[in-house]
Scaffold this active site. Structure first.
Site, PDB file in Angstrom:
ATOM      1  N   SER A 182     -30.680   8.030  11.071  1.00 59.82           N
ATOM      2  CA  SER A 182     -29.538   8.006  11.974  1.00 59.82           C
ATOM      3  C   SER A 182     -28.388   8.699  11.262  1.00 59.82           C
ATOM      4  O   SER A 182     -28.421   8.884  10.042  1.00 59.82           O
ATOM      5  CB  SER A 182     -29.153   6.558  12.289  1.00 59.82           C
ATOM      6  OG  SER A 182     -27.907   6.479  12.952  1.00 59.82           O
TER       7      SER A 182
ATOM      8  N   TYR B  77     -28.309  -2.352   9.483  1.00 53.65           N
ATOM      9  CA  TYR B  77     -28.772  -1.079  10.034  1.00 53.65           C
ATOM     10  C   TYR B  77     -28.402   0.069   9.103  1.00 53.65           C
ATOM     11  O   TYR B  77     -29.226   0.950   8.822  1.00 53.65           O
ATOM     12  CB  TYR B  77     -28.148  -0.874  11.412  1.00 53.65           C
ATOM     13  CG  TYR B  77     -28.641   0.344  12.160  1.00 53.65           C
ATOM     14  CD1 TYR B  77     -29.843   0.316  12.858  1.00 53.65           C
ATOM     15  CD2 TYR B  77     -27.884   1.519  12.197  1.00 53.65           C
ATOM     16  CE1 TYR B  77     -30.289   1.418  13.569  1.00 53.65           C
ATOM     17  CE2 TYR B  77     -28.323   2.627  12.898  1.00 53.65           C
ATOM     18  CZ  TYR B  77     -29.525   2.574  13.583  1.00 53.65           C
ATOM     19  OH  TYR B  77     -29.968   3.682  14.279  1.00 53.65           O
TER      20      TYR B  77
END
Length: 274
Positions: free
Chosen positions: A141, A154
């Site tokens: 990401s 995350y």
């Protein structure tokens, strides 16, 4: 890499970017193995691809379990005889500041988002090398390049994925392997990641700690992603990286500049950008 006739395995393939990758690979002439924890949409995705005349099978897989990844590899080899491409794409996300996240939230996130790619790489790399050529891509990401607030677990997982794939690619080049690696760092994509807890064990989910900061961030992100890039645009980007041995796959290159600003600040006076 000439992909026609080759075999691709994609995790998180029931929806979003994973499904888009599987559709793209099939359209390019590949045989596709779709893996996901959501059985019904997974079967539907495989059926849709098969209806186009491509070869596709579905294997229900929990990427946080090594035994499931091993079973996925066994099913792929049994059906097609080899694997040439692995996309470690399955992932989840939940909000939370580092100081407030429960250990259960940490474990659930890291088990899927980081251990999933670790297990996938560990199991599939020797299979792909035995095929004589191939590629491993993992989905990180922009959060793997820049650790913003409110996404503690995350961010840690996605930074780990970037490190995993960068190390893998350098290791492969040192030994002149026929396999290459790449990392996908998406920006805002219109996927279901904000609804990740739909697939979480209810007892484990009961330990999720909600905070005002996390809820505000998640509400903002939900609207941001709804206006994001269509997942169908991501599949061709990954395919191009496979064909050209390109390492970095950035869906929104301008967002990559935040990593440059962070490094410039680090070298300038050591402060952390906001």
């Amino acid at each position: 890499m000439d992909v026609e006739g080759k075999v691709a395995v994609v995790t998180g393939a029931a929806s979003g970017m994973g499904r888009a990758m599987a559709v793209t690979f099939a359209a390019a002439g590949m045989n596709v193995v779709l893996a996901d924890i959501e059985e019904t949409p997974l079967s539907d995705a495989a059926a849709d691809i098969s209806a186009t005349g491509a070869e596709a099978i579905a294997v229900r897989t929990d990427v946080s379990k090594l035994a499931d990844i091993e079973a996925l590899a066994e099913a792929a080899v049994e059906q097609f005889g080899a694997v040439h491409l692995l996309c470690n794409n399955a992932g989840i996300g939940i909000p939370g500041p580092v100081g407030d996240m429960s250990l259960e939230d940490w474990r659930w996130t890291l088990d899927i988002d980081l251990w999933g790619p670790i297990y996938g790489t560990h199991v599939f790399l020797p299979i792909i090398e035995a095929a004589g050529e191939g590629h491993i891509n993992s989905t990180a990401s922009v959060a793997g390049l820049y650790a913003g607030a409110s996404l503690g677990a995350y961010n840690v997982a996605k930074h780990g994925v970037v490190a995993l794939m960068a190390t893998l690619e350098r290791d492969l080049r040192l030994r002149n392997s026929p396999v290459h690696a790449s990392v996908l760092c998406p920006g805002p994509i219109n996927t279901n990641i904000v609804y990740s807890q739909r697939n979480r064990d209810p007892e484990d989910a009961s330990h999720h700690v909600r905070t005002e900061q996390g809820d505000k961030f998640w509400d903002m992100l939900r609207g941001f992603l709804a206006e994001g890039m269509d997942p169908s645009e991501v599949g061709p980007m990954v395919l191009d990286a496979v064909r050209t041995d390109r390492f970095w796959v950035l869906t929104h290159p301008d967002m990559g500049k935040i990593a440059r600003y962070q490094v410039e600040a680090m070298l300038d006076d050591g402060h952390l950008t906001r």
